[in-house]
Structure formats: C-alpha cells, structure tokens
Design a protein around this motif. Structure first.
Motif, mmCIF file in Angstrom:
data_model
loop_
_atom_site.group_PDB
_atom_site.id
_atom_site.type_symbol
_atom_site.label_atom_id
_atom_site.label_comp_id
_atom_site.label_asym_id
_atom_site.label_seq_id
_atom_site.Cartn_x
_atom_site.Cartn_y
_atom_site.Cartn_z
ATOM 1 N N MET A 688 -3.120 6.144 33.053
ATOM 2 C CA MET A 688 -2.109 6.450 33.945
ATOM 3 C C MET A 688 -1.294 7.143 33.261
ATOM 4 S SD MET A 688 0.690 3.704 35.619
ATOM 5 C CE MET A 688 1.922 4.120 36.594
ATOM 6 N N ILE A 689 -0.390 8.294 33.985
ATOM 7 C CA ILE A 689 0.367 9.084 33.399
ATOM 8 C C ILE A 689 1.884 8.457 33.346
ATOM 9 C CG2 ILE A 689 1.138 11.349 33.175
ATOM 10 C CD1 ILE A 689 -1.684 11.551 32.664
ATOM 11 N N LEU A 690 2.491 8.283 32.389
ATOM 12 C CA LEU A 690 3.937 7.712 32.247
ATOM 13 C C LEU A 690 5.061 8.619 32.355
ATOM 14 C CD1 LEU A 690 3.037 4.665 29.847
ATOM 15 C CD2 LEU A 690 3.079 4.591 32.251
ATOM 16 N N GLU A 691 4.618 9.693 31.324
ATOM 17 C CA GLU A 691 5.724 10.654 31.351
ATOM 18 C C GLU A 691 5.105 11.973 30.981
ATOM 19 O OE1 GLU A 691 8.746 10.552 27.666
ATOM 20 O OE2 GLU A 691 8.203 8.406 28.033
ATOM 21 N N ARG A 692 5.796 13.026 31.248
ATOM 22 C CA ARG A 692 5.419 14.326 30.925
ATOM 23 C C ARG A 692 6.734 15.204 30.454
ATOM 24 N NH1 ARG A 692 1.635 18.567 32.143
ATOM 25 N NH2 ARG A 692 1.868 19.921 30.599
ATOM 26 N N GLY A 693 6.426 15.846 29.260
ATOM 27 C CA GLY A 693 7.361 16.830 28.947
ATOM 28 C C GLY A 693 6.803 18.357 28.446
ATOM 29 N N THR A 698 2.466 11.276 27.836
ATOM 30 C CA THR A 698 2.621 10.103 27.529
ATOM 31 C C THR A 698 1.701 9.151 28.614
ATOM 32 O OG1 THR A 698 4.756 10.032 26.776
ATOM 33 C CG2 THR A 698 3.805 7.858 27.243
ATOM 34 N N VAL A 699 0.654 8.583 28.087
ATOM 35 C CA VAL A 699 -0.269 7.861 28.907
ATOM 36 C C VAL A 699 -0.167 6.609 28.751
ATOM 37 C CG1 VAL A 699 -1.521 9.990 29.392
ATOM 38 C CG2 VAL A 699 -2.349 8.414 27.601
ATOM 39 N N ASN A 700 -1.066 5.516 29.526
ATOM 40 C CA ASN A 700 -1.621 4.301 29.174
ATOM 41 C C ASN A 700 -2.987 4.069 29.562
ATOM 42 O OD1 ASN A 700 -1.247 1.341 31.161
ATOM 43 N ND2 ASN A 700 -1.474 1.556 28.983
ATOM 44 N N ALA A 1209 -0.471 0.564 24.369
ATOM 45 C CA ALA A 1209 1.081 0.895 24.065
ATOM 46 C C ALA A 1209 0.930 2.272 24.563
ATOM 47 C CB ALA A 1209 1.624 0.595 22.866
ATOM 48 N N PRO A 1210 2.159 2.847 24.983
ATOM 49 C CA PRO A 1210 2.236 4.281 25.486
ATOM 50 C C PRO A 1210 1.764 5.385 24.612
ATOM 51 C CG PRO A 1210 4.366 3.081 26.310
ATOM 52 C CD PRO A 1210 3.478 2.002 25.390
ATOM 53 N N LEU A 1211 0.986 5.903 24.700
ATOM 54 C CA LEU A 1211 0.269 6.871 23.767
ATOM 55 C C LEU A 1211 0.782 8.341 23.958
ATOM 56 C CD1 LEU A 1211 -3.443 6.147 24.145
ATOM 57 C CD2 LEU A 1211 -1.709 5.089 22.522
#
Length: 1216
Positions: A688-693, A698-700, A1209-1211
C-alpha cells in the motif's frame, strides 16, 4: 476455512436478534425500547420522559417567546438553563447509582449463570434502573463538559427552530410547523446520546471509545448547522447564506437518517479526513503515513499559505513558495536516520533485525550524503533563479495570450512533455490503456531472471528518459509557466494565495499529477482561444489548477467505484457460487433504481468516501469519509506466526525492487492509497502506498497467511491465472488475443520484479529414508562427519573462536546469528555457533521414565511398525555433572509399544514435561560404580596422553569426553568402523591451518600420531554407541527421532548429555550425515575424499541443517543463509519429507488492485465487525470471491479486523 454455499446466513440467529435490538437504539440516539426479556413499564416510561425532556424545555422557551413574554435571547437562555439543570440531575443520579451498586457488587457474589444483559428491576428509581437507563460517564471531566454542552445545545437549538425564524425562511406557517416538530426530534436524539445513554454508532472508526468522544459526534453536527444560521442572522443580506440556511434547515430533519446509515463520520475520522483533504487539494501536499505526520505537515503547510498572503512583493511570494514547496515535498523526517547510513534508516522497519539489506551506500538516495545534498541544493537554486528572472522580466507582460504571450512556448512544451511521459510510462507495464490491451513490448514467458533483464533492457532505457523528463525537466517547465502568469499580480486575495501556494508545492510533491492538471488548464485556454471566460479566468491559474486537480481526483474515484459496482452486480448473478436466492430481486431493484445507484456512487466519489456494499451484496451505501489509510491505528500491526520470517526476509529486497519499479513507472501512477498485490509461490504480498513526495515514496508491506484454506486457495488460484495470462503468454499474439480477458477482475497485472526470496521445495523421502542400503551407509557417514567436526572444533578452539570451558551455550541454545553480528568477529564467528537441538526429552526423563520405546521387548519383524531397538527406560538428566554417580535404572514393561508423538513437527521444548510416573519404584538398583569392567574413570584418574607430535596437543579433546561408561570390549568390537583414512586425510587438510609454518614433515607426523587417533576413535565410537547406532540405524522413525534430538535412552546417553558441546557436535554430525545421505541419493555417491571435504565445508558455510521450529532456523532465514534443510514427518500421510529453502533472485509478479474496491470491502468489514459484531468465521462476506478477492482483502485489513501475518512499519525509500 470450509467454504459454504452462497445462501449461508448473512447473520446467524443470535446476531440477528442482537442487531435488531441495537439498530433502533442507534436510530433514536440511545433509548432501549427493545429488550430480550420482560421489563416493567416504568423502564420504558422513564426513557421516553428523558427523551422528550429537551423538547419540553425548548417548548417552554418557544411558547414564552411566541406569547411575547420573553425575547428570543432570554427564551434561549431559559431553555438552556432548564436543560442544564436536568442534565446535572441525571448525572448526579447516575453517580449515586454507581456508588450504591458498586457496594452491592462487592458484598454479593456474581451469578455467572444469568444473562449479562438481563437486569432485575426493583422500582423506578432503584440503582439498577438508573444504571440501566443512564450508565453515567467514566471521567469526571466529561460529566462537567457534557452537562454544559447539553444546556448550550438545548438553548441554541431552541433559537435555531423558533417558529418566527422558520416562518421568515419559508414564508409558510404549515411548513414551519412541520420543520419545527421534526427538528425537535433531531435535537432530542442528540441530547439523549450526549447526556443519558450513548448509542453505538454505525459510523465507527475506533474499535474502542476510550475517551468518550462518541457522545460528542451528534451535537457537533448540530452546532455546525446552527453556526451557518447564526452567520446568516448576524451578517448582512447575503443571498448565498440565506439559501444555505434554508437548505440546511431541511437537511436538519434528515440528520437521524444520516446518523443511522453511517454517512456522517465520527469526530476523529472527520478531523483526519478534513486535514488530509485540505493538505492534498488545498495546500498541494500528500496524505501522510501517520496521524502525527499529518498534523505537523498540515500545520506547517497552512502556515506557508498564511505567510504568502502577507508577503507584499509578488517576487517574494514566488521565491518563498518555490523554496518551501520544494523543502516540504522532501522526506525531511528521514534526515536524522539517513545521515547515519542506509542500514540505520531501515532500523525501525525490521532490517536491523533481519531481512534483505538495502542497497549499498553507493546507491543514490538511500544515504543522505554530499551527492544528494548537492543535487537538492542545485535544483532549488536553479528553480528559484529561473522563477525570479522570468517573473521579473516577463511576469508583467501585456500580452497573456497562449498564442502570442510569453507562456505560449512553455505551454506547448508542457503538452509535449505530458505526451512523452505518458507514452513512456504506458509501455513499462504488462498492459496498456487502463489494463485493456496487452503490451506487445513487454517480455513474456521469461522464467530466468537474467533473460528477463536482458529482454527488458530497451524498456529500461525508455524509463531512464522518462525519469529525466518527469523529475528534472517538467518541474522547471511548470515553474516557468506559473512564474509568468498574470494572476500573480492579484495575489493578495485569500483564494489566490492558497491557489499559488498549492501550485508551486504540487510541482514537486507530485510532478506527474501537476503536469496533467497544467495540461488540462492549457487545453481549456487553447480551446477558448481569444475569447474570455469571465467566471473561469477571474479565478487565476492557481485556483484553476486546484479545481482541476479536485475534479480529476473525483472523476478517477467515480470510475473506479463504478467498475467496482458493476463487478459486484454482475458477479452476484454470473458466479454460481455467489448467486444467492435474493440475487434476482437485488438486480431488479438496482436496475429500477439506477438513478439512485448512480447518485450513491457520485456522492461517495464527491465525499471521497468508500462505497460500502452491505455484506458485500449489491446493496450499496455511502460509507463515512475517512483517511486514505482506512484504519486509525499506526501502520505496522500484524498477527505474527512462524511464517512471518519469510516476509520479513524478503521485505528489504522487495523494497529495493519497488524503488526501481516506481522510478521506471512500471506500476503506473503512484497515488497515495493505491494497493498492489505481489505473488511468488505460496506467498502473497500486499503493498500500500502511504505517501509520495519528490524523490521518495512511503509504503507498507504486508504478508498474508500461507495456510492453505479453501477460500485462500480459490482466490490464489485465480490470482495465478490472472498473472499467467499477462506474463506467460507467447511473445507474438494475434489482435484478438491481445485483450485482457480478466479486465473485470480487481487485479490488473503490472510488472515482474526481481527479488531475492527463498524458494521452497518439499520432497517425499520414500525410497531414501527407508532404504536398507542407505541406513547402513548412514553409520559410516556419521563417523566421518563426526571426525571432521571434532577436528574442526579443535582448530576453531585453537584460534580462539570457541569457549574454553563447557559452560558455553546451554543445551539446545544455539546463539542467534543476529546477536553474533553485534559482537566482534574474534569472539564468536558464525562457524562456531552450536547447533540448536531438542533435548526436552532428556529433561523429561530427568523426572520420569521413558515410555516412548521399549526396544528389548520388540522383535525385529516390526510388528507394530519400525521401532528403535534400544533400551529407553533410564532416568536421564541433561544437567548431570562429570563425576556424579550413575542414576538408577528402572525396568522395562513387557508388551509396551513405542508411542509416536503427535507433535513431531513442533519443537519438543515447547511441550510441557509430564509428571514422574514412578516406574523405577521398587526396581533393583544397578551399581555401575563397582563394576571393574566398565570404562569410566574420573577425569583426574585418566592416564596421561603421550602424543608423538608436538602439534597433536592442538587436536586434543576435553578430558570429560573420554569418560564414557562403556566396556572397553564394546569399543574394541566397533574399532573397525572408525574411518582411519578419512581421519588422516582430514588431519592433513586442517593441520596446516594451525601450524605457524607449513611443513610436510609436521603434517606427516600428525597423521602418524597413534595416540591422537586413538583419542578421536574412543570419542567418536562412544558417541556412536550413545546415539544407539552401534549396529546400524534401524528404521526411519528412529532416524527422525535422532534428527529431532529426541534420543532414546542408551548406556552412554547421560554421559553424552552431560557434555553440552559434545552433545551438540554429535547431533550436528548426525544431521549433516543425513543431509549427505539425501544428496547422495539424489545426485550420486561421493567419488573422492576431497569432494566429501568440500561438501562438508559447504554445509558449514552455506547451509542451516536443523528443524523448522528451532530458533536457528528463524535466525538463518533473517540472516539470509543461502540454503536451509529440514526433516519433517507428515502424520496424515505417514511419510517423511525433506524441505529445502534456497535463496535466489526470482521474479515476483505484481499487480494493481482496484483501490476503491479495497476501501469499500474494508468499510463493510469495519461496519460488520464493529457494529453488527458479525465475527462468524464462516460468514458470507469472508467467503472466496475470484473477482473481488474478498478473502484476501479481509486478511490484509489491519488487526483486529484483519489478520496479516506480517506488516512492516512505513518504509521510506528513494524513487529518483
């Protein structure tokens, strides 16, 4: 899980009764008018009176106002004070009842046979009645807060629904009366839930309401309605506000329906969802991987927008927006950990404890070094210089037309860049055009990783070009376009400040989305030509981009939800195993109410809320809005099991592969909230993609269970079929064969990733372990391996790699390799680690006689199956010290049969030891200490060894290893079994390793030292006898027991177990010899001593040979030992199996899931478990669904609702 038919009840009978008692309570806000038992009438009357109390007090204020005895404000205060007094009285009664019933409970014993919901009422104000109606608050602060809010709510509610106000809004007394009556129903519901008894909400976000936030939910929405009305009252004549007030007064009547359907979110979900939507669409940010990061990022981003509003210079606004937008789009939270190195960056995610290591520090982006800082600083300076110069010289240009103005060339450049980036991204995946057609350029049918990489080389070049265009060229082109925009001159308006703050931020935060939004704005301007669009042009480019971004997101959600809706509708009829008796009726209703269905889908898309299919049936509701992560808890919660180590091991290598795939665009557009599914052998990875910059993602990573349940197997088989259709077809296909035949499936294949994983192979050992030739060969191999291990032990001890005393690791205490890495190399290298063994049987025999086998009472015909022909009735202790007297031996029981353990695949140390059976009571004692023929002396009385070679002292063994209580005649009888040639050969190979100067004469002297040879002969043969292999290994069951460390009793077993290191070496030698037997049966016999020596070195260096249940197995997987071997016993089939894990680079197939389908099923799961409490393991909504992947989706939910066996954890990893 046993798959049941499609007509399995949605709720069992108990849950149905429970649901129909709970739902009316939710609708009315808390009164319990439907009970499962008879209650006195005053219970219902009391609840009705409390429910109507706010209406009574509000009616008094309204009546006095209508009679003009009081002004509106005074009537409002009167109603509020009356409600405050009533609420205080209710809370006082609840507190008094709690104290009284608490005293009674302490004095009386609870009756566990009485239904917990049944209450014995004595009279109308008894403590039991009061506690049943008004349970009270858990915290004193909430007592005060909720009481005050109840008074304020009643007062403002009275003001909100004054008849005069309603008549002024609608101009009709009849309409005003209807609105007045129904509005007070809404107010009474909110007041009851706030002050008397809080109902369980259908919109439940948290599993537990720890701080009593739920009672505040309904009053909060009423205060929002009242705030709009107050703004309309005290502001000037604003038509928009008056229209909003009229609409909201009508919508106010439907609040109970919205609460009952669960459309309105609870406070915590509303706050997080609101901040996320404002951050993404208003401020240009990204959804965050944690609530704390979301709160901090929202606060900082909002501060930037406020600063932009007050900066007087437009040039200053441009430069400040670019710099803050660039910095905030970076992963600033990782600076502290990245500065210490790439391993430290992943320390919180399990890589320090094991798993594939991240790329080396030379790989760009993993380590924040000089190169990265220089690149980011250069990009920032160039962007600021470009924007400043363009805005200063061309920002105030008179011609702003896209045909003749300065933005014209940049606009066309943006169109070209978008087309190139889109085309280069499309060809990176297995399918093109939204997963409809197969990509002819993508390699297929590739089983070899190297071949796949070679055939993919052309796509890698295209991906590199796209990466440069998207991350280095496009941001500067978009900044140029924005810097020359004429609307920058009107910045000191709130909307324009927010719009340009977002525009300059999203250029970096999500370059691909920003490019698409800018292209849409450019196309609209080109379509308009020289014509003015007053409403549109006056918004300014920043607000235009904001609206376009919002529109694109909502359209994307709408089409994804529509596809999910069609999948549920169609498969409810076409899939026979999903076709319920009500399927035809539901399809007819959806067809006849098609406009309503489209309205529901549209509303859920507009609110960015999940589309909830009730019980996963074609009954669609709008779920309450929630953050993209869908769950309130921290990321990384799982239900671990022994199989979790395989996901933990592969997560590091998978993160590296995902980093490359994200950068190349192989997985398509990366929006936070996207879900991917990876498949390799029996492993399922949920990503799952958590955030992107800018430059990071950041994935889980979650690992799903490996257990082969029927539902899991059905969906896994369909996943394999979908991937096979995409990746294993022949290279050249006809036009008609190029379609995606699984387009309606929730899974769309994207790419194959090269990941270092363990390949799992299992073999049935029939014909190997039960072969008499192999069993005879095993004895010879055991002695050779034991000799090699004894000599190698001496070499390691001489070099200081082993403990000098025998108080090293405990029996069965293999030192974990992860802990060894933290020590210095000379203290304990991996080669010197003792093999973990299972000696629970020894500890068991310390307290009881063995009943596992009675070899002397069984014949050789194996009447009851293969039995070990050894005596196992002594009381053996694993903690016996050298020099202690021998324990008494009990007598065997005639006619006893060996009992196979039902837990042979478990670590025996995990079983509880049995209590002593007392079989030795009354049996004659055997005094072995006075038998002059037994070869057992104390270490001090042993004769001194006279070595003929000075170097032989290095290969001397501990003194206690020579004290086996065995007859010398037995050792002499077995003397021919000792491999003299192999001993000399191994000594010749290992001898030079301990000599300061390599000398052939010294090596020859070592080989001819008879005392040294006799020493090792005595120890090796003593171990052979102690393991019960004096004649030969008799049966497969006996071999399996020895391999597991469950050694039957022999005369020398107590001596062997007293020396922990020797016991470990003997057990390790047996396991090595069995692996040697397995390899020779598969690949052929060893042809030379050199081949055998190199094979044993390979076992020591590259293999872990043990049991799956041992800690050493766990540590070896996490430390990525190249190979692992284990012997197992299938009790159901009665066969023995060999399991080999080999670490190698394999292709893991990854596909994109329909994110809206996942969110919808998770929303139903949350409603079904948290509200309906439908936790039946065989419920309909968890049954296998090959199209929706329902069972896998439920597994991937966060605990306690889901049960992934691994969750990282968030990678955070780079994507440049």
């Amino acid at each position: 899980m046993v798959r049941m038919g499609p007509d399995v009840p949605l709720l069992n009978e108990y849950k149905q009764e429970f649901f129909w008692k709970r739902f009316p309570q939710t609708v009315l806000g808390g009164p319990r008018f439907k009970l499962g038992y008879c209650a006195p009438p005053y219970v219902y009357v009391n609840q009705a009176v409390l429910f109507l109390t706010p209406w009574l007090f509000g009616g008094i204020g309204t009546l006095l106002c209508q009679l003009q005895l009081l002004q509106e404000l005074h009537a409002t205060v009167l109603s509020g004070m009356l409600m405050f007094g009533a609420a205080a009285g209710v809370q006082a009664l609840a507190l008094y009842a709690a104290r009284r019933s608490g005293t009674v409970e302490r004095l009386g014993a609870p009756n566990i046979l009485v239904d917990e919901e049944e209450v014995e009422f004595t009279h109308c104000v008894s403590p039991e009645t009061v506690r049943f109606i008004a349970p009270g608050k858990r915290f004193g602060l909430n007592v005060v807060l909720h009481t005050v809010l109840a008074g304020v709510l009643c007062g403002f509610g009275t003001w909100y629904v004054f008849l005069g106000r309603l008549t002024a809004l609608y101009g009709s007394i009849g309409v005003s009366l209807v609105v007045f009556v129904l509005s007070w129903v809404t107010l009474c519901i909110a007041e009851y839930s706030l002050i008397v008894n809080t109902a369980t909400e259908t919109a439940t976000f948290q599993a537990q309401d720890t701080y009593e936030i739920t009672p505040l939910t309904r009053p909060l929405y009423i205060f929002i309605f009242i705030a709009v009305d107050l703004a309309d009252r005290f502001s000037g004549p604003v038509p928009e506000l008056q229209l909003a007030s009229q609409v909201l007064h009508v919508l106010f009547l439907f609040l109970p329906l919205l609460w009952a359907l669960g459309i309105l979110p609870p406070l915590d979900a509303l706050l997080l969802w609101g901040m996320e939507q404002a951050l993404v669409f208003g401020l240009g940010g990204s959804p965050m991987s944690s609530n704390l990061r979301l709160l901090l990022m929202f606060g900082v981003s909002a501060g930037v927008a406020v600063c932009n509003y007050f900066i007087p210079s437009t040039l200053g606004v441009v430069l400040f927006s670019i710099s803050t937008g660039f910095l905030l789009s970076l992963d600033l939270s990782q600076i502290g950990t990245l500065c210490t190195g790439p391993r430290a960056a992943f320390g919180d995610h399990g890589f320090r404890r094991g798993g594939s290591p991240p790329p080396p520090p030379s790989s760009f982006g993993w380590n924040l070094g000089c190169r990265e800082v220089l690149l980011y600083l250069s990009l920032l300076l160039v962007a600021m210089a470009e924007a400043g110069l363009l805005h200063h010289f061309l920002g105030s240009s008179q011609s702003q037309s896209l045909v003749t103005g300065p933005q014209a060339p940049v606009s066309y450049l943006l169109l070209v860049l978008f087309c190139l980036c889109w085309a280069l991204r499309e060809i990176q995946g297995a399918y093109v055009f939204g997963g409809v057609f197969l990509n002819p350029l993508y390699p297929k049918g590739m089983s070899s990783v190297q071949t796949f990489k070679q055939k993919n080389r052309g796509l890698y070049i295209a991906a590199a070009i796209r990466r440069v265009l998207l991350y280095l060229v496009s941001p500067f082109a978009m900044i140029a376009f924005l810097s020359m925009d004429k609307s920058l001159q009107l910045l000191h308006r709130a909307s324009l400040s927010v719009g340009f703050t977002r525009a300059f931020r999203v250029v970096w935060q999500s370059s691909e989305d920003a490019l698409l939004q800018m292209v849409v704005v450019v196309l609209m301007r080109l379509a308009a030509g020289n014509n003015m669009l007053p409403g549109w042009d006056n918004l300014g480019s920043g607000v235009q981009l904001l609206l376009v971004g919002l529109l694109i997101d909502r359209l994307t959600q709408f089409f994804a939800k529509l596809k999910f809706t069609l999948t549920v509708l169609v498969t409810s009829w076409t899939e026979k195993k999903q076709r319920r008796q009500s399927a035809g009726t539901l399809l007819a209703l959806n067809a006849s109410l098609c406009p309503l269905l489209l309205a529901v889908v549209t509303l859920s898309a507009l609110l960015s809320a999940p589309l909830l299919p009730l019980f996963t049936l074609p009954i669609f509701l709008v779920g309450f809005p929630r953050p993209q992560r869908s769950w309130p808890g921290p990321v990384g919660t799982a239900c671990p099991c022994p199989d979790s180590i395989f996901y933990q091991q592969m997560s590091g290598s998978l993160a590296s592969a995902l980093r490359t795939a994200f950068a190349r665009g192989s997985l398509g557009s990366l929006a936070p909230g996207s879900h991917f599914l990876g498949r390799f052998q029996d492993r399922m990875v949920w990503i799952m993609i958590l955030e992107r910059g800018y430059g990071y993602c950041t994935v889980n990573i979650k690992g799903l269970e490996l257990q082969e349940t029927s539902c899991h197997t059905v969906e896994a088989r369909r996943v394999d079929e979908v991937f096979e259709a995409a990746f294993e077809r022949p290279e050249r296909l006809g036009f008609t064969q190029g379609f995606n035949l699984h387009w309606g499936n929730a899974l769309t294949p994207c790419a194959a990733l090269a990941v270092r994983v363990y390949s799992d192979a299992r073999n049935v050992l029939s014909g190997i372990i039960d072969s008499h030739d192999n069993l005879r060969k095993l004895q010879d191999d055991f002695l050779k391996v034991l000799v090699w291990l004894l000599l190698r032990y001496c070499v390691q001890k001489h070099k200081g790699f082993l403990w000098s005393s025998e108080e090293g690791p405990g029996v069965g205490g293999r030192k974990s390799q992860s802990s060894q890495l933290a020590q210095t190399t000379c203290t304990q290298p991996p080669e010197a680690v003792m093999v973990e063994s299972n000696v629970s049987s020894l500890r068991f025999r310390q307290d009881s006689s063995s009943l596992t086998s009675f070899g002397d009472w069984s014949d050789e015909d194996d009447l009851f199956g293969p039995q070990p022909a050894r005596r196992t009735v002594a009381l053996v202790t694993a903690e016996a010290q050298p020099g202690h007297t021998a324990l008494q031996t009990g007598a065997s029981l005639p006619g006893s049969v060996e009992m196979d353990s039902l837990f042979e695949n478990m670590a025996l140390s995990a079983l509880q030891p049995l209590q002593p059976l007392g079989l030795g009571i009354g049996m004659p004692a055997v005094d072995k200490g006075r038998n002059p023929e037994v070869f057992r002396e104390s270490p001090g009385s042993l004769p001194q060894l006279n070595f003929s070679c000075p170097q032989s002292e290095i290969f001397n063994l501990p003194t206690g290893w020579r004290t086996a209580p065995l007859l010398p005649s037995r050792l002499l009888q077995l003397r021919p079994l000792f491999p003299d040639d192999w001993f000399r050969f191994t000594l010749g190979q290992l001898g030079p390793a301990v000599q300061s100067e390599t000398s052939e004469d010294m090596t020859k002297a070592l080989k001819e030292d008879e005392a040294l040879k006799e020493l090792h002969t005595q120890v090796a043969l003593s171990c052979l006898i102690s393991l019960g292999a004096e004649s030969a290994f008799t049966s497969p069951s006996y071999i399996y027991r020895l391999y597991c460390g469950d050694i039957p009793w022999t005369e020398g077993l107590d001596w062997l177990s007293s020396s922990k290191e020797l016991y470990q070496l003997a057990l390790r030698a047996f396991r090595f010899s069995f692996k040697l037997l397995f390899d020779q049966a598969s690949l052929g016999p060893m042809e030379s001593p050199e081949e055998l020596f190199s094979t044993l070195e390979e076992y020591e260096r590259d293999w872990y040979i043990g049991l799956v249940t041992e800690k050493g197995w766990h540590d070896s997987v996490l430390q990525e030992k190249p190979f692992l071997f284990s012997l197992g016993h299938d009790l159901a089939m009665g066969t023995y199996t060999g399991r080999v894990l080999s670490l190698q680079e394999q292709l893991v197939h990854v596909g994109r899931l329909n994110g809206e389908g996942v969110r919808g099923q998770w929303a139903n799961l949350s409603w079904e478990l948290l509200y309906a409490t439908n936790d039946d393991e065989e419920r309909y909504s968890i049954q296998a669904h090959p199209f929706m992947l329902r069972n896998l989706t439920v597994q991937a939910a966060d605990p306690p609702l889901g049960y992934p066996i691994y969750s990282s954890a968030p990678l955070h990893f780079p994507c440049l």
